[in-house]
Write a protein that holds these residues in place. Structure first.
Motif, PDB file in Angstrom:
ATOM      1  N   GLU A  42       2.609  14.523   6.898  1.00  0.00           N
ATOM      2  CA  GLU A  42       3.474  13.727   7.762  1.00  0.00           C
ATOM      3  C   GLU A  42       2.717  13.309   9.008  1.00  0.00           C
ATOM      4  O   GLU A  42       2.446  14.134   9.870  1.00  0.00           O
ATOM      5  CB  GLU A  42       4.727  14.524   8.140  1.00  0.00           C
ATOM      6  CG  GLU A  42       5.725  14.543   7.003  1.00  0.00           C
ATOM      7  CD  GLU A  42       6.733  15.653   7.130  1.00  0.00           C
ATOM      8  OE1 GLU A  42       6.810  16.273   8.211  1.00  0.00           O
ATOM      9  OE2 GLU A  42       7.429  15.906   6.131  1.00  0.00           O
ATOM     10  N   PRO A  43       2.336  12.046   9.065  1.00  0.00           N
ATOM     11  CA  PRO A  43       1.586  11.612  10.235  1.00  0.00           C
ATOM     12  C   PRO A  43       2.442  11.745  11.494  1.00  0.00           C
ATOM     13  O   PRO A  43       3.648  11.500  11.446  1.00  0.00           O
ATOM     14  CB  PRO A  43       1.268  10.152   9.948  1.00  0.00           C
ATOM     15  CG  PRO A  43       2.068   9.755   8.782  1.00  0.00           C
ATOM     16  CD  PRO A  43       2.632  10.953   8.127  1.00  0.00           C
ATOM     17  N   GLY A  80      -2.386   7.420   0.330  1.00  0.00           N
ATOM     18  CA  GLY A  80      -2.551   6.591   1.516  1.00  0.00           C
ATOM     19  C   GLY A  80      -3.283   7.349   2.613  1.00  0.00           C
ATOM     20  O   GLY A  80      -2.733   8.273   3.200  1.00  0.00           O
ATOM     21  N   LEU A  81      -4.539   6.951   2.862  1.00  0.00           N
ATOM     22  CA  LEU A  81      -5.317   7.618   3.924  1.00  0.00           C
ATOM     23  C   LEU A  81      -4.786   7.210   5.292  1.00  0.00           C
ATOM     24  O   LEU A  81      -4.743   8.002   6.225  1.00  0.00           O
ATOM     25  CB  LEU A  81      -6.794   7.244   3.818  1.00  0.00           C
ATOM     26  CG  LEU A  81      -7.535   7.747   2.581  1.00  0.00           C
ATOM     27  CD1 LEU A  81      -8.948   7.189   2.554  1.00  0.00           C
ATOM     28  CD2 LEU A  81      -7.569   9.268   2.549  1.00  0.00           C
ATOM     29  N   ASN A 123       0.840  -1.188   0.000  1.00  0.00           N
ATOM     30  CA  ASN A 123       0.000   0.000   0.000  1.00  0.00           C
ATOM     31  C   ASN A 123       0.879   1.244   0.000  1.00  0.00           C
ATOM     32  O   ASN A 123       2.006   1.196   0.490  1.00  0.00           O
ATOM     33  CB  ASN A 123      -0.851   0.046   1.274  1.00  0.00           C
ATOM     34  CG  ASN A 123      -2.193  -0.621   1.112  1.00  0.00           C
ATOM     35  OD1 ASN A 123      -2.318  -1.583   0.384  1.00  0.00           O
ATOM     36  ND2 ASN A 123      -3.189  -0.100   1.798  1.00  0.00           N
ATOM     37  N   THR A 124       0.330   2.332  -0.505  1.00  0.00           N
ATOM     38  CA  THR A 124       0.982   3.624  -0.342  1.00  0.00           C
ATOM     39  C   THR A 124       0.912   3.969   1.145  1.00  0.00           C
ATOM     40  O   THR A 124      -0.123   3.774   1.761  1.00  0.00           O
ATOM     41  CB  THR A 124       0.233   4.678  -1.175  1.00  0.00           C
ATOM     42  OG1 THR A 124       0.213   4.223  -2.523  1.00  0.00           O
ATOM     43  CG2 THR A 124       0.904   6.018  -1.131  1.00  0.00           C
ATOM     44  N   ALA A 125       2.020   4.446   1.700  1.00  0.00           N
ATOM     45  CA  ALA A 125       2.046   4.744   3.134  1.00  0.00           C
ATOM     46  C   ALA A 125       1.142   5.930   3.471  1.00  0.00           C
ATOM     47  O   ALA A 125       0.801   6.734   2.597  1.00  0.00           O
ATOM     48  CB  ALA A 125       3.473   5.025   3.584  1.00  0.00           C
ATOM     49  N   HIS A 126       0.785   6.032   4.716  1.00  0.00           N
ATOM     50  CA  HIS A 126      -0.067   7.119   5.208  1.00  0.00           C
ATOM     51  C   HIS A 126       0.511   8.482   4.808  1.00  0.00           C
ATOM     52  O   HIS A 126       1.663   8.775   5.081  1.00  0.00           O
ATOM     53  CB  HIS A 126      -0.150   7.017   6.746  1.00  0.00           C
ATOM     54  CG  HIS A 126      -1.062   8.021   7.357  1.00  0.00           C
ATOM     55  ND1 HIS A 126      -1.123   8.213   8.717  1.00  0.00           N
ATOM     56  CD2 HIS A 126      -1.935   8.887   6.810  1.00  0.00           C
ATOM     57  CE1 HIS A 126      -2.009   9.162   8.974  1.00  0.00           C
ATOM     58  NE2 HIS A 126      -2.513   9.579   7.830  1.00  0.00           N
ATOM     59  N   GLY A 128     -11.435   4.255 -10.506  1.00  0.00           N
ATOM     60  CA  GLY A 128     -11.103   4.598  -9.130  1.00  0.00           C
ATOM     61  C   GLY A 128     -11.111   3.339  -8.296  1.00  0.00           C
ATOM     62  O   GLY A 128     -11.760   2.352  -8.651  1.00  0.00           O
ATOM     63  N   PHE A 129     -10.349   3.359  -7.195  1.00  0.00           N
ATOM     64  CA  PHE A 129     -10.329   2.140  -6.373  1.00  0.00           C
ATOM     65  C   PHE A 129     -10.067   2.501  -4.914  1.00  0.00           C
ATOM     66  O   PHE A 129      -9.595   3.596  -4.597  1.00  0.00           O
ATOM     67  CB  PHE A 129      -9.242   1.169  -6.860  1.00  0.00           C
ATOM     68  CG  PHE A 129      -7.844   1.628  -6.547  1.00  0.00           C
ATOM     69  CD1 PHE A 129      -7.230   1.274  -5.349  1.00  0.00           C
ATOM     70  CD2 PHE A 129      -7.157   2.428  -7.437  1.00  0.00           C
ATOM     71  CE1 PHE A 129      -5.959   1.717  -5.047  1.00  0.00           C
ATOM     72  CE2 PHE A 129      -5.874   2.874  -7.139  1.00  0.00           C
ATOM     73  CZ  PHE A 129      -5.273   2.518  -5.947  1.00  0.00           C
ATOM     74  N   ALA A 130     -10.393   1.561  -4.056  1.00  0.00           N
ATOM     75  CA  ALA A 130     -10.014   1.630  -2.645  1.00  0.00           C
ATOM     76  C   ALA A 130      -9.411   0.281  -2.292  1.00  0.00           C
ATOM     77  O   ALA A 130      -9.850  -0.759  -2.784  1.00  0.00           O
ATOM     78  CB  ALA A 130     -11.225   1.909  -1.770  1.00  0.00           C
ATOM     79  N   LYS A 131      -8.374   0.318  -1.469  1.00  0.00           N
ATOM     80  CA  LYS A 131      -7.656  -0.910  -1.125  1.00  0.00           C
ATOM     81  C   LYS A 131      -7.446  -0.917   0.377  1.00  0.00           C
ATOM     82  O   LYS A 131      -6.985   0.075   0.945  1.00  0.00           O
ATOM     83  CB  LYS A 131      -6.322  -0.898  -1.865  1.00  0.00           C
ATOM     84  CG  LYS A 131      -5.416  -2.103  -1.619  1.00  0.00           C
ATOM     85  CD  LYS A 131      -4.215  -1.988  -2.571  1.00  0.00           C
ATOM     86  CE  LYS A 131      -3.225  -3.110  -2.434  1.00  0.00           C
ATOM     87  NZ  LYS A 131      -2.081  -2.913  -3.361  1.00  0.00           N
TER      88      LYS A 131
END
Lengths: 314, 189
Positions: free
Chosen positions: A308-309, A94-95, A55-58, A114-117
């Motif tokens: 930046e989380p 990345g949410l 996944n793409t990171a947060h 579009g997509f959600a993973k």
């Protein structure tokens, strides 16, 4: 009796002090640490066309430019396909570390997808014992072609918006077996609201096989195959077969290299599919490797840390 | 008689055991939440990371000091940097921990019990990426009025010294010397 006990205790004491000075950190015992998740099972979030375990990171935006040239069998006249190209431009975000979303626009049938993973399970190095990673991917696509140009066009048919929609649901299951080897299995179903022929089913059950082998720290070889279960797509008629013995629906087979250069990942590959979203490469691949109808293509992924989380301190 | 036989050595064991632990406890200090930060500054890119899970034990009597640093506990602002740090440079699956083992001189066990600021020298062997090199650095131990013990040090490490290869393509992005800062809040053991 007492004397011998004392002596042994003294000996014990002496040896333990000696030992402690040899290895002070042992005094602290084993650390309790949280689960440590496996990372970098693939260089990027796609194997080639399909989704990988990653996944793409947060907080990270991944700008993806995918490109497929024409097919190699076009020969020198079309420079082995390099005169033509199909492009998909996509933005993934990345949410959280487990949820990513993305959109893309392809020239192929002027499609927006579009997509959600969501990562259901995460493989652990230590601390939780989970042996695999599992992700659920839900995507949809809509063709924005003018109504006369959609494949199922006929003058008497009403052009409904819903006819242009298709969906794909996949479960990406896999494991990073070693630093070099990752394998994954991707059962899925593509649902098309409207299909071109009566013989085709709207739901197309498929299963993807994919893997990567790292050749060096920054270069890996990837391969991917999507198998469509039989009797779901229209087989060519005898007349069509006579014209082209390799005609008909084909399973998508792709092989290529990932090259990582810091912020970029370059994916260079050969594939027999033209489209770069699930409906297209799973159900609409007609080119055959046997006929050298193979596209050279590349994906470029560039990530930007947008947000930046806050990481917990201490 | 039988009871005596068992009880007497047991009493000795308890007495000896407790006295030995208290004697050691006065002089040994530990932390599991030490902080190590490093940064690499070049004109191209600034790379920073923090690790707040550093483990250290210091025996003030003998001066022996040890560190264990979990490489995957270094946190970067950019997730991809962290992944590359672990995967491409530190190879943290193969070399999960960095370690230091050595002596801290310039302060006595008695001084640690009195408030003050002490300049110290740390000398020993630093293991990063599986490669051990001698290391010597200046540091400071501060004991405040409440008796809290803080230790800090700063030094530089060259990635190449520890067998960490940096490809030519990104050589300009990463400093020749990585600046490392260590700060610890020690607790009595």
């Amino acid at each position: 009796m007492i004397r011998t006990s004392c002596l042994s205790i003294l000996l014990l004491f002496a040896t333990s002090t000696l030992f402690a000075q040899e290895d002070l950190l042992k005094l602290l015992g084993e650390e309790e640490s949280g689960p440590e998740y496996t990372s970098a099972s693939f260089k990027t979030t796609r194997v080639i066309n399909g989704h990988s375990l990653e996944n793409t990171a947060h907080g990270v935006l991944d700008v993806r430019i995918n490109h497929r040239f024409g097919t190699l069998d076009e020969g020198l006249g079309n420079f082995f396909g390099l005169d033509q190209s199909e492009v998909r431009i996509g933005f993934d975000y990345g949410l959280t570390d487990r949820i990513m979303v993305g959109i893309g626009r392809s020239g192929y049938q002027k499609t927006v997808d579009g997509f959600a993973k969501y990562k259901l399970l995460r493989q652990c190095e230590s601390g939780c014992g989970m042996p695999i990673t599992a992700a659920f991917v839900a995507s949809s696509s809509i063709t924005t072609l003018e109504k006369e140009f959609v494949p199922w066009y006929s003058a008497e048919r009403q052009d409904y918006f819903t006819h242009r929609l298709a969906y794909s649901f996949q479960l990406v299951l896999g494991r990073k077996f070693s630093e070099r080897l990752t394998l994954q299995l991707t059962p899925g179903v593509v649902h098309r609201n409207l299909v071109e022929y009566n013989e085709e089913s709207n739901d197309v059950v498929n299963i993807g096989f994919a893997g990567r082998m790292k050749l060096s720290k920054r270069v890996a070889v990837n391969a991917e195959y999507f198998y469509v279960l039989p009797n779901q797509l229209r087989e060519p008629t005898p007349a069509e077969l006579a014209a082209d013995p390799n005609a008909g629906p084909r399973n998508c087979l792709s092989i290529g290299f990932d090259i990582e250069t810091g912020g970029h990942v370059f994916q260079l590959h050969f594939t027999n599919s033209t489209g770069m979203f699930e409906r297209a490469f799973i159900t609409e691949t007609t080119n055959s490797w046997l006929d050298r109808e193979v596209h050279y293509g590349f994906n470029i992924s560039r990530v930007f840390t947008v947000h930046e989380p806050k990481k917990p301190k201490g | 008689m039988k009871i005596q036989n068992i009880l007497l050595p047991a009493a000795f064991l308890v007495a000896l055991g407790s006295s030995s632990t208290t004697a050691a406890a006065q002089d040994r200090y530990m932390t599991r939440t030490g902080h190590i930060a490093f940064h690499s500054a070049t004109s191209v890119e600034r790379i920073e990371a923090d690790n707040h899970k550093v483990t250290s034990v210091w025996d003030a009597t003998s001066g022996a000091i040890e560190f264990a640093v979990l490489i995957k506990a270094f946190e970067f602002e950019k997730a991809l940097m962290q992944e590359h740090f672990n995967e491409n440079y530190m190879e943290s699956n193969t070399f999960p921990k960095a370690a230091f083992k050595g002596k801290l001189t310039g302060i006595t066990a008695e001084q640690v019990k009195q408030p003050g600021r002490y300049d110290v020298i740390v000398e020993g062997e630093l293991t990063i990426h599986g490669v051990t090199k001698p290391m010597k650095s200046k540091g400071t131990v501060v004991v405040d009025a409440s008796g809290a013990v803080k230790a800090s040090s700063a030094f530089a490490v060259k990635p190449e010294d520890h067998g960490i290869k940096i490809p030519g393509m990104v050589r300009k992005n990463i400093a020749e010397e990585i600046q490392v800062q260590v700060s610890l809040d020690y607790q009595k053991m």
